[in-house]
Design a protein around this motif. Structure first.
Motif, PDB file in Angstrom:
ATOM      1  N   LEU A  37       0.713  -1.199   0.012  1.00 42.27           N
ATOM      2  CA  LEU A  37       0.157  -0.044   0.086  1.00 42.27           C
ATOM      3  C   LEU A  37       0.760   1.343   0.003  1.00 42.27           C
ATOM      4  O   LEU A  37       0.453   2.510  -0.358  1.00 42.27           O
ATOM      5  N   THR A  38       2.039   1.179   0.374  1.00 46.18           N
ATOM      6  CA  THR A  38       3.043   2.320   0.484  1.00 46.18           C
ATOM      7  C   THR A  38       3.595   2.501  -0.885  1.00 46.18           C
ATOM      8  O   THR A  38       4.172   1.628  -1.335  1.00 46.18           O
ATOM      9  N   ASN A  39       3.469   3.700  -1.529  1.00 52.23           N
ATOM     10  CA  ASN A  39       4.203   3.954  -2.668  1.00 52.23           C
ATOM     11  C   ASN A  39       5.759   4.484  -2.549  1.00 52.23           C
ATOM     12  O   ASN A  39       6.431   4.224  -3.581  1.00 52.23           O
ATOM     13  N   SER A  40       5.950   5.061  -1.466  1.00 52.18           N
ATOM     14  CA  SER A  40       7.259   5.670  -1.395  1.00 52.18           C
ATOM     15  C   SER A  40       8.391   4.591  -1.355  1.00 52.18           C
ATOM     16  O   SER A  40       8.007   3.266  -0.711  1.00 52.18           O
ATOM     17  N   PRO A  41       9.438   4.677  -1.616  1.00 49.71           N
ATOM     18  CA  PRO A  41      10.505   3.589  -1.587  1.00 49.71           C
ATOM     19  C   PRO A  41      10.861   3.252  -0.162  1.00 49.71           C
ATOM     20  O   PRO A  41      11.403   2.105   0.154  1.00 49.71           O
ATOM     21  N   THR A  42      10.789   4.051   0.783  1.00 48.80           N
ATOM     22  CA  THR A  42      10.994   3.703   2.185  1.00 48.80           C
ATOM     23  C   THR A  42      10.176   4.662   3.032  1.00 48.80           C
ATOM     24  O   THR A  42       9.476   5.514   2.653  1.00 48.80           O
ATOM     25  N   HIS A  43      10.089   4.047   4.182  1.00 46.12           N
ATOM     26  CA  HIS A  43       9.211   4.615   5.122  1.00 46.12           C
ATOM     27  C   HIS A  43       9.766   4.383   6.614  1.00 46.12           C
ATOM     28  O   HIS A  43      10.172   3.170   6.823  1.00 46.12           O
ATOM     29  N   PRO A  44      10.097   5.284   7.603  1.00 42.47           N
ATOM     30  CA  PRO A  44      10.738   5.007   8.709  1.00 42.47           C
ATOM     31  C   PRO A  44      10.041   4.159   9.817  1.00 42.47           C
ATOM     32  O   PRO A  44      10.496   3.424  10.334  1.00 42.47           O
ATOM     33  N   HIS A  45       8.491   3.888   9.532  1.00 42.18           N
ATOM     34  CA  HIS A  45       7.941   3.070  10.383  1.00 42.18           C
ATOM     35  C   HIS A  45       7.586   1.825   9.837  1.00 42.18           C
ATOM     36  O   HIS A  45       6.861   0.827  10.601  1.00 42.18           O
ATOM     37  N   GLY A  46       7.871   1.532   8.665  1.00 43.22           N
ATOM     38  CA  GLY A  46       7.603   0.175   7.967  1.00 43.22           C
ATOM     39  C   GLY A  46       6.669   0.280   6.822  1.00 43.22           C
ATOM     40  O   GLY A  46       5.826   1.336   6.829  1.00 43.22           O
TER      41      GLY A  46
END
Length: 64
Positions: A37-46
């Motif tokens: 569901l996340t589109n960005s390549p990274t996310h600090p919380h997962g």
């Protein structure tokens, strides 16, 4: 492997996620990734995913 990088997560991968209501306790739920569901390549919380069971949460650990 941790679940902060989208490139590490594939559909069908076995993962541990933390659901929104479990973020304070860090209670993990095991499942198989159906959708990312996340589109960005990274996310600090997962990276946020939907499991085959329909549960949505952020990936904390990738098993395979």
């Amino acid at each position: 492997m941790d679940g902060n990088n989208r490139a590490n997560i594939r559909q069908g991968a076995h993962v541990f996620i933390v659901q929104k209501q479990d973020q304070r306790t860090e209670k993990l739920t095991k499942g198989v990734v159906k959708d990312i569901l996340t589109n960005s390549p990274t996310h600090p919380h997962g990276i946020k995913v939907r499991l085959e069971s329909g549960i949505v949460g952020r990936v904390k650990q990738i098993l395979s």
